[in-house]
Motif scaffolding. Sequence first.
Motif, PDB file in Angstrom:
ATOM      1  N   MET A   1      -9.105   3.332  -1.746  1.00  0.00           N
ATOM      2  CA  MET A   1      -8.785   1.895  -1.810  1.00  0.00           C
ATOM      3  C   MET A   1      -9.855   1.100  -1.076  1.00  0.00           C
ATOM      4  O   MET A   1     -10.312   1.511   0.000  1.00  0.00           O
ATOM      5  CB  MET A   1      -7.426   1.621  -1.170  1.00  0.00           C
ATOM      6  N   LYS A   2     -10.233  -0.053  -1.628  1.00  0.00           N
ATOM      7  CA  LYS A   2     -11.183  -0.928  -0.944  1.00  0.00           C
ATOM      8  C   LYS A   2     -10.403  -1.886  -0.064  1.00  0.00           C
ATOM      9  O   LYS A   2      -9.422  -2.495  -0.500  1.00  0.00           O
ATOM     10  CB  LYS A   2     -12.026  -1.705  -1.951  1.00  0.00           C
ATOM     11  N   VAL A   3     -10.849  -2.030   1.185  1.00  0.00           N
ATOM     12  CA  VAL A   3     -10.172  -2.877   2.161  1.00  0.00           C
ATOM     13  C   VAL A   3     -11.197  -3.817   2.795  1.00  0.00           C
ATOM     14  O   VAL A   3     -12.239  -3.375   3.292  1.00  0.00           O
ATOM     15  CB  VAL A   3      -9.473  -2.036   3.249  1.00  0.00           C
ATOM     16  N   ALA A   4     -10.904  -5.115   2.766  1.00  0.00           N
ATOM     17  CA  ALA A   4     -11.747  -6.117   3.425  1.00  0.00           C
ATOM     18  C   ALA A   4     -11.251  -6.291   4.851  1.00  0.00           C
ATOM     19  O   ALA A   4     -10.056  -6.516   5.070  1.00  0.00           O
ATOM     20  CB  ALA A   4     -11.693  -7.442   2.677  1.00  0.00           C
ATOM     21  N   LEU A   5     -12.155  -6.189   5.820  1.00  0.00           N
ATOM     22  CA  LEU A   5     -11.789  -6.257   7.228  1.00  0.00           C
ATOM     23  C   LEU A   5     -12.407  -7.478   7.896  1.00  0.00           C
ATOM     24  O   LEU A   5     -13.479  -7.949   7.490  1.00  0.00           O
ATOM     25  CB  LEU A   5     -12.257  -4.980   7.954  1.00  0.00           C
ATOM     26  N   ALA A  22       3.169   3.907  -0.787  1.00  0.00           N
ATOM     27  CA  ALA A  22       3.027   3.345  -2.131  1.00  0.00           C
ATOM     28  C   ALA A  22       1.718   2.572  -2.258  1.00  0.00           C
ATOM     29  O   ALA A  22       1.198   2.024  -1.271  1.00  0.00           O
ATOM     30  CB  ALA A  22       4.208   2.426  -2.437  1.00  0.00           C
ATOM     31  N   VAL A  23       1.198   2.499  -3.461  1.00  0.00           N
ATOM     32  CA  VAL A  23      -0.065   1.796  -3.709  1.00  0.00           C
ATOM     33  C   VAL A  23       0.127   0.308  -3.425  1.00  0.00           C
ATOM     34  O   VAL A  23       0.996  -0.338  -4.024  1.00  0.00           O
ATOM     35  CB  VAL A  23      -0.527   1.999  -5.159  1.00  0.00           C
ATOM     36  N   PRO A  24      -0.653  -0.239  -2.513  1.00  0.00           N
ATOM     37  CA  PRO A  24      -0.485  -1.674  -2.188  1.00  0.00           C
ATOM     38  C   PRO A  24      -1.073  -2.553  -3.284  1.00  0.00           C
ATOM     39  O   PRO A  24      -2.093  -2.207  -3.889  1.00  0.00           O
ATOM     40  CB  PRO A  24      -1.264  -1.829  -0.877  1.00  0.00           C
ATOM     41  N   PRO A  25      -0.458  -3.715  -3.549  1.00  0.00           N
ATOM     42  CA  PRO A  25      -1.037  -4.638  -4.533  1.00  0.00           C
ATOM     43  C   PRO A  25      -2.280  -5.321  -3.960  1.00  0.00           C
ATOM     44  O   PRO A  25      -2.464  -5.388  -2.737  1.00  0.00           O
ATOM     45  CB  PRO A  25       0.087  -5.640  -4.767  1.00  0.00           C
ATOM     46  N   LYS A  26      -3.108  -5.817  -4.835  1.00  0.00           N
ATOM     47  CA  LYS A  26      -4.299  -6.557  -4.392  1.00  0.00           C
ATOM     48  C   LYS A  26      -3.857  -7.799  -3.619  1.00  0.00           C
ATOM     49  O   LYS A  26      -2.971  -8.536  -4.051  1.00  0.00           O
ATOM     50  CB  LYS A  26      -5.136  -6.969  -5.598  1.00  0.00           C
ATOM     51  N   GLY A  27      -4.449  -8.009  -2.434  1.00  0.00           N
ATOM     52  CA  GLY A  27      -4.091  -9.161  -1.608  1.00  0.00           C
ATOM     53  C   GLY A  27      -3.042  -8.858  -0.557  1.00  0.00           C
ATOM     54  O   GLY A  27      -2.696  -9.745   0.241  1.00  0.00           O
ATOM     55  N   ALA A  28      -2.517  -7.626  -0.522  1.00  0.00           N
ATOM     56  CA  ALA A  28      -1.553  -7.245   0.513  1.00  0.00           C
ATOM     57  C   ALA A  28      -2.294  -6.848   1.783  1.00  0.00           C
ATOM     58  O   ALA A  28      -3.414  -6.323   1.735  1.00  0.00           O
ATOM     59  CB  ALA A  28      -0.688  -6.093   0.027  1.00  0.00           C
ATOM     60  N   ARG A  29      -1.675  -7.101   2.933  1.00  0.00           N
ATOM     61  CA  ARG A  29      -2.265  -6.686   4.204  1.00  0.00           C
ATOM     62  C   ARG A  29      -1.967  -5.215   4.469  1.00  0.00           C
ATOM     63  O   ARG A  29      -0.871  -4.720   4.160  1.00  0.00           O
ATOM     64  CB  ARG A  29      -1.721  -7.529   5.349  1.00  0.00           C
ATOM     65  N   VAL A  30      -2.950  -4.522   5.034  1.00  0.00           N
ATOM     66  CA  VAL A  30      -2.789  -3.112   5.394  1.00  0.00           C
ATOM     67  C   VAL A  30      -3.292  -2.907   6.817  1.00  0.00           C
ATOM     68  O   VAL A  30      -4.120  -3.675   7.321  1.00  0.00           O
ATOM     69  CB  VAL A  30      -3.557  -2.182   4.424  1.00  0.00           C
ATOM     70  N   ARG A  31      -2.766  -1.857   7.457  1.00  0.00           N
ATOM     71  CA  ARG A  31      -3.198  -1.500   8.814  1.00  0.00           C
ATOM     72  C   ARG A  31      -4.068  -0.266   8.707  1.00  0.00           C
ATOM     73  O   ARG A  31      -3.666   0.751   8.105  1.00  0.00           O
ATOM     74  CB  ARG A  31      -1.976  -1.210   9.685  1.00  0.00           C
ATOM     75  N   VAL A  32      -5.302  -0.345   9.246  1.00  0.00           N
ATOM     76  CA  VAL A  32      -6.254   0.762   9.098  1.00  0.00           C
ATOM     77  C   VAL A  32      -6.944   1.048  10.425  1.00  0.00           C
ATOM     78  O   VAL A  32      -7.061   0.175  11.288  1.00  0.00           O
ATOM     79  CB  VAL A  32      -7.329   0.433   8.030  1.00  0.00           C
ATOM     80  N   PRO A  33      -7.398   2.304  10.624  1.00  0.00           N
ATOM     81  CA  PRO A  33      -8.228   2.612  11.793  1.00  0.00           C
ATOM     82  C   PRO A  33      -9.662   2.144  11.552  1.00  0.00           C
ATOM     83  O   PRO A  33     -10.178   2.240  10.432  1.00  0.00           O
ATOM     84  CB  PRO A  33      -8.144   4.139  11.879  1.00  0.00           C
ATOM     85  N   PHE A  34     -10.303   1.636  12.591  1.00  0.00           N
ATOM     86  CA  PHE A  34     -11.696   1.189  12.491  1.00  0.00           C
ATOM     87  C   PHE A  34     -12.371   1.504  13.828  1.00  0.00           C
ATOM     88  O   PHE A  34     -12.165   0.799  14.814  1.00  0.00           O
ATOM     89  CB  PHE A  34     -11.759  -0.304  12.185  1.00  0.00           C
ATOM     90  N   GLN A  36     -12.631   2.867  17.263  1.00  0.00           N
ATOM     91  CA  GLN A  36     -11.585   3.144  18.242  1.00  0.00           C
ATOM     92  C   GLN A  36     -10.430   2.157  18.155  1.00  0.00           C
ATOM     93  O   GLN A  36      -9.504   2.203  18.951  1.00  0.00           O
ATOM     94  CB  GLN A  36     -12.190   3.079  19.668  1.00  0.00           C
ATOM     95  N   ARG A  37     -10.499   1.238  17.191  1.00  0.00           N
ATOM     96  CA  ARG A  37      -9.478   0.192  17.087  1.00  0.00           C
ATOM     97  C   ARG A  37      -8.621   0.377  15.846  1.00  0.00           C
ATOM     98  O   ARG A  37      -8.919   1.196  14.977  1.00  0.00           O
ATOM     99  CB  ARG A  37     -10.146  -1.193  17.019  1.00  0.00           C
ATOM    100  N   GLN A  38      -7.570  -0.399  15.795  1.00  0.00           N
ATOM    101  CA  GLN A  38      -6.763  -0.538  14.588  1.00  0.00           C
ATOM    102  C   GLN A  38      -6.834  -1.995  14.145  1.00  0.00           C
ATOM    103  O   GLN A  38      -6.641  -2.906  14.956  1.00  0.00           O
ATOM    104  CB  GLN A  38      -5.305  -0.151  14.844  1.00  0.00           C
ATOM    105  N   LEU A  39      -7.147  -2.224  12.876  1.00  0.00           N
ATOM    106  CA  LEU A  39      -7.331  -3.580  12.374  1.00  0.00           C
ATOM    107  C   LEU A  39      -6.386  -3.858  11.211  1.00  0.00           C
ATOM    108  O   LEU A  39      -5.962  -2.950  10.492  1.00  0.00           O
ATOM    109  CB  LEU A  39      -8.775  -3.800  11.902  1.00  0.00           C
ATOM    110  N   THR A  40      -6.073  -5.142  11.033  1.00  0.00           N
ATOM    111  CA  THR A  40      -5.347  -5.603   9.849  1.00  0.00           C
ATOM    112  C   THR A  40      -6.376  -6.041   8.819  1.00  0.00           C
ATOM    113  O   THR A  40      -7.223  -6.901   9.097  1.00  0.00           O
ATOM    114  CB  THR A  40      -4.418  -6.777  10.190  1.00  0.00           C
ATOM    115  N   GLY A  41      -6.336  -5.436   7.655  1.00  0.00           N
ATOM    116  CA  GLY A  41      -7.252  -5.786   6.583  1.00  0.00           C
ATOM    117  C   GLY A  41      -6.501  -6.224   5.346  1.00  0.00           C
ATOM    118  O   GLY A  41      -5.270  -6.301   5.331  1.00  0.00           O
ATOM    119  N   VAL A  42      -7.236  -6.504   4.285  1.00  0.00           N
ATOM    120  CA  VAL A  42      -6.651  -6.950   3.020  1.00  0.00           C
ATOM    121  C   VAL A  42      -7.102  -6.010   1.914  1.00  0.00           C
ATOM    122  O   VAL A  42      -8.304  -5.743   1.765  1.00  0.00           O
ATOM    123  CB  VAL A  42      -7.075  -8.394   2.697  1.00  0.00           C
ATOM    124  N   CYS A  43      -6.136  -5.516   1.149  1.00  0.00           N
ATOM    125  CA  CYS A  43      -6.439  -4.597   0.061  1.00  0.00           C
ATOM    126  C   CYS A  43      -7.108  -5.346  -1.095  1.00  0.00           C
ATOM    127  O   CYS A  43      -6.614  -6.388  -1.542  1.00  0.00           O
ATOM    128  CB  CYS A  43      -5.158  -3.913  -0.409  1.00  0.00           C
TER     129      CYS A  43
END
Length: 724
Positions: A1-5, A22-34, A36-43
Motif C-alpha cells: 500500500m502507498k502511504v503519504a506521510l 481490512a484493505v483501507p480505502p483511498k484517503g483513510a488515515r493509517v498508523r505506520v512505523p517510521f 523510531q516513531r509512529q506516524l499517522t499517514g494517509v492511504c
Amino acid sequence: MKVALPVPIYPAYDYVLPNDIAVPPKGARVRVPFGQRQLTGVCLGESDSEPAAGIQYKAIMSVLDDTCVWPEAIWNLVQWAADYYQHPLGDALMHALPVLLRHGEADNYQTTRQYELTTEGAALQPDDLKRAPQQQRLLAALKQAPLLSRDIRAGEYASSALRALQDKGWVRQQEVTAKPTLDWQLNLGEQPLQLNQEQAIAVATIAAASKPQPYLLQGVTGSGKTEVYLQCMTEVLRKGGQVLVLVPEIGLTPQTLQRFQQRFSVPVVMLHSGLTDRERLDAWLDARCGAAAIVIGTRSAIFTPFAKLGLIILDEEHDNSYKQQDGFRYNARDLAVKRGHHEAVPVLLGTATPSLETLANAKAGRYGWLTLENRAGGAKAVRHQVLDIKQLPLKAGLSEPLLKLMGKELEQGNQVLLFLNRRGFAAALICHECGWLAQCPRCDAYFTVHQSLGQLQCHHCGTQQRIPRQCNDCGSTQLMGRGVGTEQLEQVLQQEFPDHSVLRIDRDSTRRKGELAKQLQAATENKHSLLVGTQMLAKGHHFPDVTLVALLDVDGALYSSDFRSAERLGQLYTQVAGRAGRASKQGTVVLQTHHPEHELIQDLVNNGYHDFALTTLTEREQTQLPPFSHMTLFRAEATEREAAVAALEAIGALFPEHPDLMVLGPLPAVMERKAGKFRYQLIVQCAQRGLRQQVLKHVVPQIAGLSITRKVRWSLDVDPQDFT
C-alpha cells in the motif's frame, strides 16, 4: 500500500498490509512505523509496482477510518494544491486536517460541558445585573439557549462572570455529548438594510448568474460591502446552503461573528488558531455534517469540508495574510477560486484595494467585476491632506500642524487615529557620545527598545536582553532611543493631551487572549479619544467617531527594493484612510512625509487607489512582472554564507535554457543574516504558468539528489508574495 506521510519528502512510502487488517480505502488515515516513531499517514491506494526483491517492507499497524476522511471535493483540492505549490502530498494532506485528527484521534464529537440556567436564574431579568455587565451579557445569552464550553469561548464571555453565576446558583453545568442540529432554519435577527443602487446591482448580479464564478466586489471603504455579503448569504441560507467566510486575521473574527449573529439566527462557528484543538475539531465536524450554517475562519479554513457549500466569501482579499509564508506555502485566495470552480459555487472577493492579480483577472473578464463607488448611508468622502515635514520640529514623529488638527477634532468630541507601523518605544538604542548602536548578535538588525519591559528585543529572531546602562564601546551612560515606536508615541500623546485617554493597539498590548476584541470594542464605543496602532488597526474595523486619521511614517516604502512595495503602500494608505468619517461626520486623512512631491503619493491622494492600481498594472505588463509572468522563489539558509550560495547555484544549474524562462541569483535576502543563518534567494521567472509547472516537476525531484542541499535548509515558494 502507498502511504503519504507528514514529512518533507516528496515520494509516498510503501507498506505491506497484514492479513488481519481490512484493505483501507483511498484517503483513510493509517498508523505506520517510521524509523523510531509512529506516524499517522494517509492511504493513497495500492502500489503500482511489485515489491522489490530482498527489501523488507514495514507493515501498517492500524487503519483509523472506514472511509476517506475528506469529501471528494477537498481530497481533489489538496492534491491539486500539493501539485501546484510543489509541496509533499503527505504534509499537505495533514495540513488540511484539524490537529487532533493529525494525531490519530477519532473523527467524532466528545463529551463537553453544557451550561444552562437554573429555575432561579431563569427568573432573573437582565436589569437585575446592571452593576455586573459581563454577567448580564452572559445571562442574556443563556436565556436564549444553553451554551456549550466552546460557545462560551467563541462569544468571549468572561470566565469570572460564569463562575459568579454558578456560585450564586443561577447557572448549572452538566456533561453532554454534542449532537449536531442538522435541521436548522433561517431566521433573521434583524431586518436587512435598504440597499443603494450599486449594492442592489451587485446582489442581483450574483443571484441571477446562470453559472457560478468568482466576483471581485471592489468598493471604497465604508461603501457597504458587508451588507452585500449579508444579503448574498441570505439567499444561500434560505435554500439550506452553507457559507464559508474567510477573514485575514484572528482579530477580525469576533467582530465578523457578532455582525453575522445579529443578522442570522443560524448556527455559526469559527475556525482559527486561537481555539483549542477540540474546539477546532468540533467546528470542522459541524461544517462537514451540515450542522454549521456559516463558518468564519482564517486562511486554513479553506480546507474545511461542507455538506452543502453554497458561497465562499473572502473579506479584504488583497491581504498578504492569506498567503502561508512557511511550510505548505499556499495562497488561500487562489485556492478559494479553485474550490469555487470545482464545487460550482460563487466566490466573492471583497476589498477596497484589490490585489493586482485579482484586478488583472477582473479586467480580463475571468472574474465578474462589481463596483461600489459611493459610501453607504450619509457618509461623505474623506478629505486628503499631505503635510511636508521637511525642516519641521517633530515630537515623537508628530508635527506641529498635525497636533493642531488633532486638538480641533478632540475639542469637538471626535476620535483621532494615528497609524505607526513600528511597535516598541524606539527603533534602536544609540550612544550619544560615540554613536554605538545596540545590534542583535544573530541578525543584521538593531534591537528595538521596549521601555515598559526594560528590554531590548529583536523583532526578527526574538532575542531579548536587558537595556544596558552603559555603552558597550565607550562605557558612556548617555544612551538614548533613536526613532519612534507606538509605545513612545502613546507617552507623548498623554503629555500633549492630558485630558484625553490614549488607547494603544499593537502586538504588545494585545498579547492576552480576548484583549484585542476588548480594546476594539472600547475604541468603537468612543471610550478613548486617541487611538494609536500598527497594521492591526488598518483592517476593516468600524470606528464611527473617528474623524481624523494620520499616517506618521511610511516614507520607507517609497524606495523599497520589492516591486510590490508601491502596491502595498497604496493598499495601506487607502485602508487606513478608510477608518475616517465612516458615519455621518466628515473624515480627514493626513499623510506626513518628507517627499510630498513623490508621484506615488500624488497619484494616491489626487486620483485614488483605483486609478493608481490600473497605472501600476500597466507598468507591470510593460516590465513583465507578476501577474504578467510567474515567479518561483528558492530560499536557502546556512550557518556559512558559501554553503547557501553553493546550494542555490546547484539548483539553478538544473533548470534548462529556454527563451521564456529566466533564472536570477543567487542573491542575498533583504536581511542577509537572520537568527544566526545566512539567507540567499534564487528567483525563477517564467512567461507562462504551464511552462513553469512542467519545469518544476522536472527539477524539484532532482534537488533531493544534490549532496550540497543536505548542508543547508532550503525551500521553494510558488507565486511568492514576500521577498524579505
